[in-house]
Design a protein around this motif. Structure first.
Motif, PDB file in Angstrom:
ATOM      1  N   ASP A   1      -1.950   5.773  -2.428  1.00 10.18           N
ATOM      2  CA  ASP A   1      -1.971   6.699  -1.317  1.00 10.18           C
ATOM      3  C   ASP A   1      -3.176   6.434  -0.406  1.00 10.18           C
ATOM      4  O   ASP A   1      -3.064   6.388   0.818  1.00 10.18           O
ATOM      5  CB  ASP A   1      -2.056   8.113  -1.899  1.00 10.18           C
ATOM      6  CG  ASP A   1      -1.629   9.166  -0.910  1.00 10.18           C
ATOM      7  OD1 ASP A   1      -2.004   9.038   0.259  1.00 10.18           O
ATOM      8  OD2 ASP A   1      -0.941  10.105  -1.305  1.00 10.18           O
ATOM      9  N   LEU A   2      -4.322   6.208  -1.033  1.00  7.39           N
ATOM     10  CA  LEU A   2      -5.560   6.035  -0.265  1.00  7.39           C
ATOM     11  C   LEU A   2      -5.652   4.664   0.386  1.00  7.39           C
ATOM     12  O   LEU A   2      -6.307   4.498   1.413  1.00  7.39           O
ATOM     13  CB  LEU A   2      -6.764   6.246  -1.187  1.00  7.39           C
ATOM     14  CG  LEU A   2      -6.905   7.664  -1.738  1.00  7.39           C
ATOM     15  CD1 LEU A   2      -7.863   7.699  -2.913  1.00  7.39           C
ATOM     16  CD2 LEU A   2      -7.379   8.602  -0.629  1.00  7.39           C
ATOM     17  N   ALA A   3      -4.998   3.674  -0.220  1.00  5.09           N
ATOM     18  CA  ALA A   3      -5.138   2.302   0.280  1.00  5.09           C
ATOM     19  C   ALA A   3      -4.384   2.088   1.586  1.00  5.09           C
ATOM     20  O   ALA A   3      -4.585   1.088   2.256  1.00  5.09           O
ATOM     21  CB  ALA A   3      -4.652   1.313  -0.778  1.00  5.09           C
ATOM     22  N   HIS A   4      -3.505   3.011   1.927  1.00  5.03           N
ATOM     23  CA  HIS A   4      -2.800   2.867   3.199  1.00  5.03           C
ATOM     24  C   HIS A   4      -3.580   3.573   4.283  1.00  5.03           C
ATOM     25  O   HIS A   4      -4.196   4.605   4.025  1.00  5.03           O
ATOM     26  CB  HIS A   4      -1.410   3.480   3.094  1.00  5.03           C
ATOM     27  CG  HIS A   4      -0.507   2.697   2.220  1.00  5.03           C
ATOM     28  ND1 HIS A   4      -0.495   2.865   0.851  1.00  5.03           N
ATOM     29  CD2 HIS A   4       0.355   1.707   2.490  1.00  5.03           C
ATOM     30  CE1 HIS A   4       0.364   2.017   0.335  1.00  5.03           C
ATOM     31  NE2 HIS A   4       0.896   1.289   1.299  1.00  5.03           N
ATOM     32  N   ASN A   5      -3.481   3.008   5.462  1.00  3.60           N
ATOM     33  CA  ASN A   5      -4.064   3.696   6.598  1.00  3.60           C
ATOM     34  C   ASN A   5      -3.435   5.083   6.635  1.00  3.60           C
ATOM     35  O   ASN A   5      -2.219   5.210   6.700  1.00  3.60           O
ATOM     36  CB  ASN A   5      -3.682   2.897   7.843  1.00  3.60           C
ATOM     37  CG  ASN A   5      -4.333   3.459   9.060  1.00  3.60           C
ATOM     38  OD1 ASN A   5      -4.629   4.662   9.120  1.00  3.60           O
ATOM     39  ND2 ASN A   5      -4.579   2.618  10.018  1.00  3.60           N
ATOM     40  N   ARG A   6      -4.268   6.122   6.572  1.00  3.11           N
ATOM     41  CA  ARG A   6      -3.693   7.445   6.351  1.00  3.11           C
ATOM     42  C   ARG A   6      -2.734   7.893   7.449  1.00  3.11           C
ATOM     43  O   ARG A   6      -1.852   8.702   7.223  1.00  3.11           O
ATOM     44  CB  ARG A   6      -4.783   8.495   6.126  1.00  3.11           C
ATOM     45  CG  ARG A   6      -5.643   8.769   7.308  1.00  3.11           C
ATOM     46  CD  ARG A   6      -6.581   9.938   7.101  1.00  3.11           C
ATOM     47  NE  ARG A   6      -7.647   9.925   8.068  1.00  3.11           N
ATOM     48  CZ  ARG A   6      -7.522  10.288   9.339  1.00  3.11           C
ATOM     49  NH1 ARG A   6      -6.365  10.716   9.794  1.00  3.11           N
ATOM     50  NH2 ARG A   6      -8.550  10.218  10.163  1.00  3.11           N
ATOM     51  N   THR A   7      -2.903   7.369   8.657  1.00  7.68           N
ATOM     52  CA  THR A   7      -2.049   7.867   9.741  1.00  7.68           C
ATOM     53  C   THR A   7      -0.635   7.291   9.702  1.00  7.68           C
ATOM     54  O   THR A   7       0.265   7.826  10.327  1.00  7.68           O
ATOM     55  CB  THR A   7      -2.665   7.582  11.122  1.00  7.68           C
ATOM     56  OG1 THR A   7      -3.011   6.201  11.162  1.00  7.68           O
ATOM     57  CG2 THR A   7      -3.895   8.428  11.352  1.00  7.68           C
ATOM     58  N   SER A   8      -0.432   6.184   8.963  1.00  8.04           N
ATOM     59  CA  SER A   8       0.942   5.667   8.944  1.00  8.04           C
ATOM     60  C   SER A   8       1.729   6.259   7.782  1.00  8.04           C
ATOM     61  O   SER A   8       1.164   6.710   6.790  1.00  8.04           O
ATOM     62  CB  SER A   8       0.953   4.141   8.875  1.00  8.04           C
ATOM     63  OG  SER A   8      -0.181   3.662   8.243  1.00  8.04           O
ATOM     64  N   ASP A   9       3.040   6.228   7.927  1.00 15.67           N
ATOM     65  CA  ASP A   9       3.903   6.630   6.817  1.00 15.67           C
ATOM     66  C   ASP A   9       3.670   5.615   5.720  1.00 15.67           C
ATOM     67  O   ASP A   9       3.314   4.481   5.991  1.00 15.67           O
ATOM     68  CB  ASP A   9       5.371   6.539   7.233  1.00 15.67           C
ATOM     69  CG  ASP A   9       5.712   7.597   8.268  1.00 15.67           C
ATOM     70  OD1 ASP A   9       4.897   8.524   8.446  1.00 15.67           O
ATOM     71  OD2 ASP A   9       6.771   7.479   8.905  1.00 15.67           O
ATOM     72  N   TYR A  10       3.874   5.998   4.478  1.00 17.16           N
ATOM     73  CA  TYR A  10       3.713   4.959   3.486  1.00 17.16           C
ATOM     74  C   TYR A  10       4.833   4.975   2.475  1.00 17.16           C
ATOM     75  O   TYR A  10       5.400   6.026   2.167  1.00 17.16           O
ATOM     76  CB  TYR A  10       2.306   4.990   2.884  1.00 17.16           C
ATOM     77  CG  TYR A  10       2.163   5.608   1.530  1.00 17.16           C
ATOM     78  CD1 TYR A  10       2.271   4.824   0.389  1.00 17.16           C
ATOM     79  CD2 TYR A  10       1.894   6.952   1.390  1.00 17.16           C
ATOM     80  CE1 TYR A  10       2.124   5.386  -0.859  1.00 17.16           C
ATOM     81  CE2 TYR A  10       1.738   7.523   0.153  1.00 17.16           C
ATOM     82  CZ  TYR A  10       1.862   6.741  -0.970  1.00 17.16           C
ATOM     83  OH  TYR A  10       1.715   7.300  -2.203  1.00 17.16           O
ATOM     84  N   ILE A  11       5.182   3.781   2.041  1.00 17.96           N
ATOM     85  CA  ILE A  11       6.332   3.644   1.154  1.00 17.96           C
ATOM     86  C   ILE A  11       5.877   3.819  -0.287  1.00 17.96           C
ATOM     87  O   ILE A  11       4.983   3.117  -0.754  1.00 17.96           O
ATOM     88  CB  ILE A  11       7.003   2.280   1.370  1.00 17.96           C
ATOM     89  CG1 ILE A  11       7.568   2.247   2.789  1.00 17.96           C
ATOM     90  CG2 ILE A  11       8.088   2.032   0.332  1.00 17.96           C
ATOM     91  CD1 ILE A  11       8.185   0.953   3.200  1.00 17.96           C
ATOM     92  N   PHE A  12       6.489   4.775  -0.927  1.00 17.96           N
ATOM     93  CA  PHE A  12       6.128   5.100  -2.297  1.00 17.96           C
ATOM     94  C   PHE A  12       6.911   4.177  -3.217  1.00 17.96           C
ATOM     95  O   PHE A  12       8.112   4.332  -3.402  1.00 17.96           O
ATOM     96  CB  PHE A  12       6.475   6.559  -2.574  1.00 17.96           C
ATOM     97  CG  PHE A  12       5.953   7.052  -3.879  1.00 17.96           C
ATOM     98  CD1 PHE A  12       4.717   7.666  -3.952  1.00 17.96           C
ATOM     99  CD2 PHE A  12       6.681   6.892  -5.043  1.00 17.96           C
ATOM    100  CE1 PHE A  12       4.220   8.120  -5.162  1.00 17.96           C
ATOM    101  CE2 PHE A  12       6.192   7.339  -6.255  1.00 17.96           C
ATOM    102  CZ  PHE A  12       4.961   7.961  -6.311  1.00 17.96           C
ATOM    103  N   ASP A  13       6.225   3.202  -3.787  1.00 18.01           N
ATOM    104  CA  ASP A  13       6.915   2.200  -4.587  1.00 18.01           C
ATOM    105  C   ASP A  13       6.186   2.072  -5.920  1.00 18.01           C
ATOM    106  O   ASP A  13       5.186   1.368  -6.039  1.00 18.01           O
ATOM    107  CB  ASP A  13       6.907   0.866  -3.816  1.00 18.01           C
ATOM    108  CG  ASP A  13       7.711  -0.196  -4.524  1.00 18.01           C
ATOM    109  OD1 ASP A  13       7.999  -0.030  -5.728  1.00 18.01           O
ATOM    110  OD2 ASP A  13       8.053  -1.203  -3.867  1.00 18.01           O
ATOM    111  N   MET A  14       6.719   2.780  -6.899  1.00 14.86           N
ATOM    112  CA  MET A  14       6.061   2.852  -8.199  1.00 14.86           C
ATOM    113  C   MET A  14       5.870   1.451  -8.798  1.00 14.86           C
ATOM    114  O   MET A  14       4.855   1.177  -9.425  1.00 14.86           O
ATOM    115  CB  MET A  14       6.901   3.740  -9.119  1.00 14.86           C
ATOM    116  CG  MET A  14       6.213   4.211 -10.343  1.00 14.86           C
ATOM    117  SD  MET A  14       5.112   5.614 -10.080  1.00 14.86           S
ATOM    118  CE  MET A  14       6.180   7.017 -10.316  1.00 14.86           C
ATOM    119  N   ASP A  15       6.862   0.570  -8.587  1.00 14.54           N
ATOM    120  CA  ASP A  15       6.744  -0.794  -9.140  1.00 14.54           C
ATOM    121  C   ASP A  15       5.516  -1.499  -8.607  1.00 14.54           C
ATOM    122  O   ASP A  15       4.820  -2.200  -9.326  1.00 14.54           O
ATOM    123  CB  ASP A  15       7.967  -1.635  -8.757  1.00 14.54           C
ATOM    124  CG  ASP A  15       9.163  -1.224  -9.586  1.00 14.54           C
ATOM    125  OD1 ASP A  15       8.937  -0.685 -10.681  1.00 14.54           O
ATOM    126  OD2 ASP A  15      10.301  -1.411  -9.119  1.00 14.54           O
TER     127      ASP A  15
END
Ligand code: ARG
Length: 659
Positions: free
Chosen positions: A512-526
């Motif tokens: 969660d933190l590693a993505h630029n917070r303003t963009s949507d981020y793809i939750f990919d458990m793998d």
């Protein structure tokens, strides 16, 4: 230690003699930055070019003049002028070694405390209770927790507040549900579960009824759009070459298609729900359920004894449920001033807005209008009810009285951008202009299918089960017996469980933190629970590996009391690269808080782990040529481990001693 500050201070002395305008000194200092090309320089000052006109000299001459007067001999190994007047700085290994020595002996790794500190309020997590918490809530919780930890570490006076949604329509829903659908035995046994069942039931009935209303609205809209389409078709038939009409036709066709799509999706939803016989009969016996929910909410707000009693009974149960999640995520708050806390202050807010000439009556409601055509902020509805915005105004006023914050951060979904823009504008006008209010917005959590994250059954994923899954994955990836056996690690079940918990929860937070917070981020458990790449497991593994090296050194007889006294020797390129990165820790933390972007911290940690890995490939530690060399490298390794640990902990992520 901030290298940049130290370097800039030296430049400041020279520039102040050269330039009479302090603003010019300031803007010049801002142009001293870390170099983008490490092969060329560690830091670069591009100050000469913009001063060409002011000083009436060629940039090369200006740069040389500055360099001649500059005293950086202790910090830098070389200071040279290049190209059209850039000043290139290369740090001296001896200075780096000295800084590392200092970091080693300091429990804060040499990171200084800001002076003077600022008072900073962080409003984060803030879920609407009575609804089950879902994956969307994790972003605010994780980002807010990281920001508050970093600011606190830097020395600020941080106050965290969980602005619980504990007063809204969702309580009307469970009150209505409780009065009409409650299974008392189930409620006695497990109140939280029964309350969420009630919430979902009322929500489903209301959703169904709303879809029916939408369908009839959409049918009308389609009829209207189709008529318009026919008119345009006729117009175009009369003037086939008219480009403007052709354009209108395309947009009219699009309007019909969109409405038809929406109709279809509502129709599907209805068809789906109609399969549920119980729900259908309940919908018939509870028509217009949403209005009744609103009525229950209003009764609660008016202080109705029965509803207030229920609310007081429900709230601790709802709190208990979210507390379990917070405990597991190891997140704490200084305050829990929920929306209900402000209820009695709302009337005064509206009065103050009137008194300051900011609020006006409009169609029976009380509104604050803004310049331009924007929709107003409604602070009281026709029926007297107050709104989310009113509570937020009261909240900011209360926080001003109680804490006088310099900075006030709201870590909330980007969809509330409009609300906060208006809120801050009103707060400014009522005189809270000393505080720097910021909406720390973040994007939506998306599934791998590119749509907002849902489970297969279509409901948003419950947080608890998501955390369980991450832990189970971590167990598979990190603790599987083959892997551990391969690396000669013996572990009992208890230790494996602890490691899986730390790695699994770390993975979710880190991704969660590693993505630029303003963009949507793809939750990919793998992807998030992997041992390679920019993941927490990789960083945690790097930490554990260094800890194991330090243990082996001890076994070999290289005692910490000995190596920690030995001098640091940075003669290899990979040692220098690692050293430079380490001494930039504070600079990076400061930068990451300029726009509150924790991803700068994950990037830093990832780079640090990679730099350590190449250092370890190139430089023997345990089998080094001399004891002195080995000692110096052990010390370097130890600082890397502590920096990795400190960085992860600032993000709310733990480490393990072996994995
Ligand atoms: N409870 C709100 C929601 O879930 C978020 C509250 C954020 N904080 C605030 N002061 N408005 O959407």
């Amino acid at each position: 230690m901030q290298i940049l500050t130290a370097i800039r201070e030296r430049f400041r002395k020279v520039l102040q003699d050269l330039l009479s305008d302090p603003a010019l000194v300031h803007s010049s200092l801002e142009r001293i930055v870390p170099s983008r090309d490490p092969g060329l320089a560690d830091y670069q000052a591009n100050i000469a070019m913009p001063l060409q006109k002011v000083l009436g000299k060629p940039p090369l001459e200006i740069a040389q003049g500055v360099v001649d007067r500059l005293d950086l001999s202790d910090i830098c190994q070389s200071v040279s002028v290049a190209g059209a007047g850039y000043i290139n700085l290369r740090l001296a290994p001896s200075w780096l070694a000295e800084q590392l020595q200092r970091a080693y002996s300091d429990s804060r790794l040499g990171v200084t405390q800001v002076d003077p500190p600022k008072t900073i309020i962080i409003d984060y997590s803030s879920p609407n209770v009575a609804k089950p918490m879902h994956v969307g809530h994790i972003r605010s919780t994780v980002i807010g927790d990281a920001i508050s930890k970093v600011l606190r570490f830097l020395g600020h006076n941080v106050i965290t507040d969980n602005h619980l949604g504990d007063w809204g329509t969702q309580f009307g829903m469970i009150i209505y549900g409780y009065k009409h659908f409650c299974d008392q035995a189930a409620y006695q046994k497990h109140p939280v579960a029964e309350l969420s069942r009630l919430y979902r039931k009322v929500q489903a009935i209301s959703g169904y009824q709303e879809a029916l209303v939408q369908v009839s609205k959409l049918e009308q809209a389609i009829e209207f759009a189709q008529r318009r389409l026919e008119q345009i078709q006729a117009k175009l038939a009369a003037a086939p070459a008219d480009k403007k009409i052709a354009k209108e036709l395309t947009s009219a066709e699009r309007a019909v298609a969109t409405a038809q799509d929406e109709l279809q999706s509502n129709a599907n939803k209805i068809a789906d729900l109609q399969k549920d016989n119980l729900l259908m009969s309940e919908s018939t016996t509870h028509p217009q359920i949403y209005e009744k929910v609103l009525a229950e909410t209003a009764r609660l707000h008016r202080g109705d004894e029965g509803n207030l009693k229920l609310w007081n009974e429900f709230l601790p149960n709802c709190r208990e449920e979210i507390d379990t999640i917070y405990q597991r995520l190891n997140v704490q708050f200084d305050h829990w001033y929920g929306e209900s806390f402000y209820h009695d202050m709302l009337n005064a807010v509206v009065e103050e807005l009137f008194a300051k000439g900011l609020a006006v009556q409009s169609d029976g409601a009380v509104c604050v209008f803004f310049e331009g055509s924007e929709a107003p902020m409604i602070v009281q509805k026709q029926d007297g009810a107050y709104l989310y915005a009113t509570t937020d105004l009261a909240t900011a006023m209360f926080r001003e009285r109680e804490f006088s914050p310099d900075i006030s951060l709201y870590v909330v979904d980007h969809r509330q951008g409009d609300h906060f823009r208006k809120l801050f504008s009103v707060l400014d006008k009522i005189g809270l202009d000393r505080t720097d209010f910021r909406h720390i917005s973040f994007g939506t959590v998306m599934g791998t299918d590119g749509k907002p994250f849902k489970t297969r059954s279509g409901s948003t994923v419950g947080l608890e089960s998501m955390l369980d899954e991450a832990v189970a994955r971590a167990m598979e990836v990190v603790c599987n017996p083959d892997r551990l056996g391969g690396s000669g690690i013996q572990m009992d079940d208890q230790e494996r469980l602890e490691i899986a918990e730390t790695v699994g929860l770390g993975a979710i937070k880190y991704a969660d933190l590693a993505h630029n917070r303003t963009s949507d981020y793809i939750f990919d458990m793998d992807k998030m629970v992997r041992l390679e790449g920019n993941t927490s497991a990789y960083i945690q593994y790097s930490y554990a590996r260094i800890r194991s090296i330090l243990r082996k050194a001890e076994e070999k007889g290289w005692k910490q009391v000995q190596w920690e006294l030995s001098p640091m020797d940075l003669s290899q390129g990979s040692e220098l690269a690692l050293a430079l990165h380490l001494v930039r820790f504070e600079e990076m933390l400061q930068q990451s808080m300029q726009d509150y972007t924790p991803n700068m911290i994950t990037d830093y940690l990832y780079d640090l782990a990679k730099l350590y890995s190449s250092f370890y490939e190139q430089c023997s530690v345990l089998n080094s040529q001399s004891q002195a060399e080995g000692y110096s490298r052990l010390k370097l390794s130890s600082i890397v481990a502590r920096t990795l640990k400190c960085g992860l902990e600032l993000l709310g992520i733990g480490v393990v001693e072996r994995m």
